[in-house]
Scaffold this motif. Structure first.
Motif, PDB file in Angstrom:
ATOM      1  N   CYS A 124      27.178 -46.354  -4.104  1.00 18.07           N
ATOM      2  CA  CYS A 124      27.970 -47.746  -3.907  1.00 18.07           C
ATOM      3  C   CYS A 124      27.063 -49.024  -4.104  1.00 18.07           C
ATOM      4  O   CYS A 124      27.614 -49.734  -4.464  1.00 18.07           O
ATOM      5  CB  CYS A 124      28.129 -47.447  -2.660  1.00 18.07           C
ATOM      6  N   PHE A 181      26.040 -40.455   0.280  1.00 19.11           N
ATOM      7  CA  PHE A 181      26.855 -41.641  -0.049  1.00 19.11           C
ATOM      8  C   PHE A 181      25.506 -42.984   0.082  1.00 19.11           C
ATOM      9  O   PHE A 181      24.887 -43.134   1.043  1.00 19.11           O
ATOM     10  CB  PHE A 181      27.801 -42.349   1.240  1.00 19.11           C
ATOM     11  N   THR A 213      35.529 -40.801  -4.541  1.00 24.13           N
ATOM     12  CA  THR A 213      34.619 -40.734  -5.555  1.00 24.13           C
ATOM     13  C   THR A 213      33.690 -39.555  -5.208  1.00 24.13           C
ATOM     14  O   THR A 213      33.213 -38.703  -5.967  1.00 24.13           O
ATOM     15  CB  THR A 213      33.780 -42.104  -5.325  1.00 24.13           C
ATOM     16  N   VAL A 239      34.821 -50.735  -5.629  1.00 23.57           N
ATOM     17  CA  VAL A 239      36.056 -50.789  -4.929  1.00 23.57           C
ATOM     18  C   VAL A 239      37.239 -51.246  -5.553  1.00 23.57           C
ATOM     19  O   VAL A 239      38.321 -50.826  -5.337  1.00 23.57           O
ATOM     20  CB  VAL A 239      35.810 -51.718  -3.705  1.00 23.57           C
ATOM     21  N   VAL A 242      29.521 -50.998   5.440  1.00 22.62           N
ATOM     22  CA  VAL A 242      30.144 -49.859   4.605  1.00 22.62           C
ATOM     23  C   VAL A 242      29.632 -48.490   5.260  1.00 22.62           C
ATOM     24  O   VAL A 242      30.245 -47.455   5.513  1.00 22.62           O
ATOM     25  CB  VAL A 242      29.667 -49.943   3.233  1.00 22.62           C
ATOM     26  N   LEU A 300      30.578 -46.356  -8.119  1.00 23.49           N
ATOM     27  CA  LEU A 300      31.529 -46.524  -7.284  1.00 23.49           C
ATOM     28  C   LEU A 300      31.828 -48.180  -7.091  1.00 23.49           C
ATOM     29  O   LEU A 300      31.076 -48.682  -6.839  1.00 23.49           O
ATOM     30  CB  LEU A 300      31.535 -46.129  -5.658  1.00 23.49           C
ATOM     31  N   THR A 337      34.920 -54.064   2.760  1.00 23.58           N
ATOM     32  CA  THR A 337      33.933 -53.212   2.732  1.00 23.58           C
ATOM     33  C   THR A 337      34.570 -51.816   3.613  1.00 23.58           C
ATOM     34  O   THR A 337      34.111 -50.766   3.151  1.00 23.58           O
ATOM     35  CB  THR A 337      33.052 -53.748   3.994  1.00 23.58           C
ATOM     36  N   GLY A 381      35.160 -44.438  -1.202  1.00 23.20           N
ATOM     37  CA  GLY A 381      33.884 -43.787  -1.872  1.00 23.20           C
ATOM     38  C   GLY A 381      33.727 -42.490  -1.300  1.00 23.20           C
ATOM     39  O   GLY A 381      33.275 -41.395  -1.957  1.00 23.20           O
ATOM     40  N   THR A 438      36.059 -49.793   0.796  1.00 22.25           N
ATOM     41  CA  THR A 438      34.887 -49.199  -0.312  1.00 22.25           C
ATOM     42  C   THR A 438      34.232 -47.859   0.516  1.00 22.25           C
ATOM     43  O   THR A 438      34.230 -46.897  -0.265  1.00 22.25           O
ATOM     44  CB  THR A 438      33.533 -50.188  -0.044  1.00 22.25           C
ATOM     45  N   ASN A 462      23.675 -46.302  -0.416  1.00 20.48           N
ATOM     46  CA  ASN A 462      23.690 -47.791  -0.677  1.00 20.48           C
ATOM     47  C   ASN A 462      22.265 -48.423  -0.840  1.00 20.48           C
ATOM     48  O   ASN A 462      22.350 -49.458  -0.725  1.00 20.48           O
ATOM     49  CB  ASN A 462      24.076 -48.369   0.915  1.00 20.48           C
ATOM     50  N   ALA A 510      27.814 -40.331  -4.305  1.00 21.56           N
ATOM     51  CA  ALA A 510      28.612 -41.508  -4.750  1.00 21.56           C
ATOM     52  C   ALA A 510      27.601 -42.695  -4.596  1.00 21.56           C
ATOM     53  O   ALA A 510      27.114 -42.904  -3.600  1.00 21.56           O
ATOM     54  CB  ALA A 510      29.838 -41.759  -3.661  1.00 21.56           C
TER      55      ALA A 510
END
Length: 340
Positions: free
Chosen positions: A251, A227, A147, A284, A165, A282, A136, A143, A139, A229, A249
Motif C-alpha cells: 500500500c 499489509f 489485493t 485505491v 489505514v 495497491l 483510507t 487492499g 484502501t 505501509n 499487499a
C-alpha cells in the motif's frame, strides 16, 4: 441562477513553491491569499471544514512520473476535504449541502460540481468521510480483501498499524475471522493502543529491535498476509515469515519517501519461490467499484463501535503544512485531520 451565501473576497491556500529534496522543508511551501470568484456554470463554492493530509502527497511534490499528476509549482495543492456548499450554480447541489471532494489545502474551494460527492453529517461525523468511511477506509478494505485475497483463518501482519489505514486493516481482519493479527508501530503507546483498543493479538515497537526477530516472536507460526505501509526492513521481515502461498499487499513505503538515493531491496526475495508467495501493489483508485459494498459492511461496524478509529486533529489552515510533516514523522495516531 446562482444560489449563494455571502462570499469573502479572498481565501487562503497552500502552494508548492519548490520541489523538496529529501525531507520537505517549510520554505518549499507558501500560504497565500487568493481571489475567490463566484461560481460559473455547473460550479460550486465549498467552505472547507476538514482537510486530509496523507503520506501519498509526498510523491506528488516530486516531478517524477507516477500514478497521479505532480503538484504544479505556484498553484494550490490538492487533497481530500469535506465542507459546506456556500454558493452553487449547479443543478442538484444547494447551499447548505455537505460534500466530499479533492480540493483541500485551502479555506474555500471553487470547482465543477461533478467532482463533489454529497455526504450526510447526520449519519456519521464529517471527519469520518476523510478516514474510516472514506478513501483510507476503502484502501484498507480493498487492499486486505481483494489485493491480499484475505481468507478466514489467515494470520495477518500490518506495518504502520496505528495509522489510519493500518488500524482499519487489522480490525477488519479480526472481524472477518483472522486467526492472528500482528501490528508494528513506532512507540510503546501505539503498541498498547493496537492491543488494548483495536484488538490486535500482538504488536511490537519497531524501534525496540530488529523487525524480523520481533515478527518471528509475535508470529511463531508465520504469516499468511502482510499489509505493507512501510517497506524497507518490514517488507524483508514479512517475506522471511511468509507461509506457503502467502500474499503481500504493497500500500505504501513511508520509510523511503524522503530518500534521495534508491533504497536497497529486500535481500530474501528468493524465498518467494519456495513459498509461492505473491507481492502485489495497491492503488485505491482501482477499487472504487467496492465503495457501496464497503459502506454497507463497514458503516454498521463503525456505528456499533465494533470498529474503532482514532483521529489526530490539528486546528487551522496555517498549520496544514505542519500536520502533513507530522504524518511523515509518524506523529499521528489514526487519521490526521486539519480542522478549519
Amino acid at each position: 441562477m446562482t444560489d449563494t451565501a455571502e462570499l469573502p473576497a479572498t481565501s487562503r491556500e497552500w502552494h508548492l513553491v519548490s520541489r523538496p529534496v529529501g525531507v520537505p522543508k517549510p520554505e518549499d511551501f507558501a500560504l497565500v491569499e487568493a481571489d475567490l470568484k463566484q461560481p460559473g456554470p455547473d460550479q460550486i463554492v465549498v467552505r472547507n471544514k476538514h482537510l486530509s493530509v496523507d503520506p501519498y502527497m509526498r510523491g506528488r511534490m516530486s516531478a517524477a512520473k507516477s500514478y497521479v499528476a505532480p503538484y504544479e509549482l505556484g498553484k494550490a495543492m490538492l487533497g481530500g476535504a469535506v465542507g459546506e456548499v456556500v454558493a452553487s450554480n449547479a443543478d442538484g447541489v444547494s447551499v447548505g449541502d455537505h460534500v466530499l471532494h479533492g480540493f483541500g489545502w485551502r479555506e474555500y474551494a471553487l470547482f465543477d460540481a461533478k467532482h463533489a460527492v454529497k455526504v450526510d453529517p447526520g449519519a456519521a461525523p464529517l471527519t469520518t468521510y476523510l478516514g474510516v468511511l472514506g478513501m483510507t477506509g476503502l484502501t484498507a478494505y480493498a487492499g486486505l480483501l481483494r489485493t491480499a485475497s484475505f481468507e478466514e483463518g489467515d494470520s495477518v501482519f500490518v506495518s504502520g498499524a496505528a495509522g489510519a489505514v493500518g488500524s482499519q486493516v487489522g480490525q477488519i481482519a479480526k472481524l472477518k475471522g483472522a486467526s492472528r493479527v500482528i501490528g508494528s508501530a513506532g512507540s510503546d503507546e501505539k503498541v498498547r493502543l493496537l492491543v488494548e483498543e483495536y484488538g490486535f493479538d500482538a504488536a511490537f515497537n519497531y524501534k525496540s529491535g530488529p523487525v524480523s526477530e520481533q515478527l518471528r516472536k509475535a508470529a511463531p507460526d508465520g504469516i499468511d498476509v502482510y499489509f505493507d505501509n512501510v517497506g524497507g526492513d518490514h517488507l524483508e521481515a514479512a517475506i522471511g515469515s511468509l507461509n506457503l502461498r502467502g500474499r503481500i499487499a504493497i500500500c505504501g513505503m513511508i520509510s523511503v519517501y524522503n530518500n534521495t538515493e534508491p533504497a536497497p531491496g529486500p535481500k530474501n526475495l528468493a524465498r518467494l519461490i519456495a513459498t509461492r508467495g505473491r507481492i502485489q501493489g495497491l492503488l485505491v483508485g482501482d477499487h472504487y467499484d467496492l465503495q457501496p459494498q464497503f459502506v454497507r459492511e463497514v458503516g454498521p461496524w463503525v456505528a456499533s463501535g465494533e470498529l474503532k478509529y482514532r483521529e489526530t486533529v490539528v486546528e487551522g489552515i496555517e498549520n496544514n503544512l505542519e500536520a502533513f510533516l507530522g504524518v511523515l514523522r509518524g506523529d499521528n495516531t489514526g487519521k490526521m485531520i486539519v480542522t478549519l
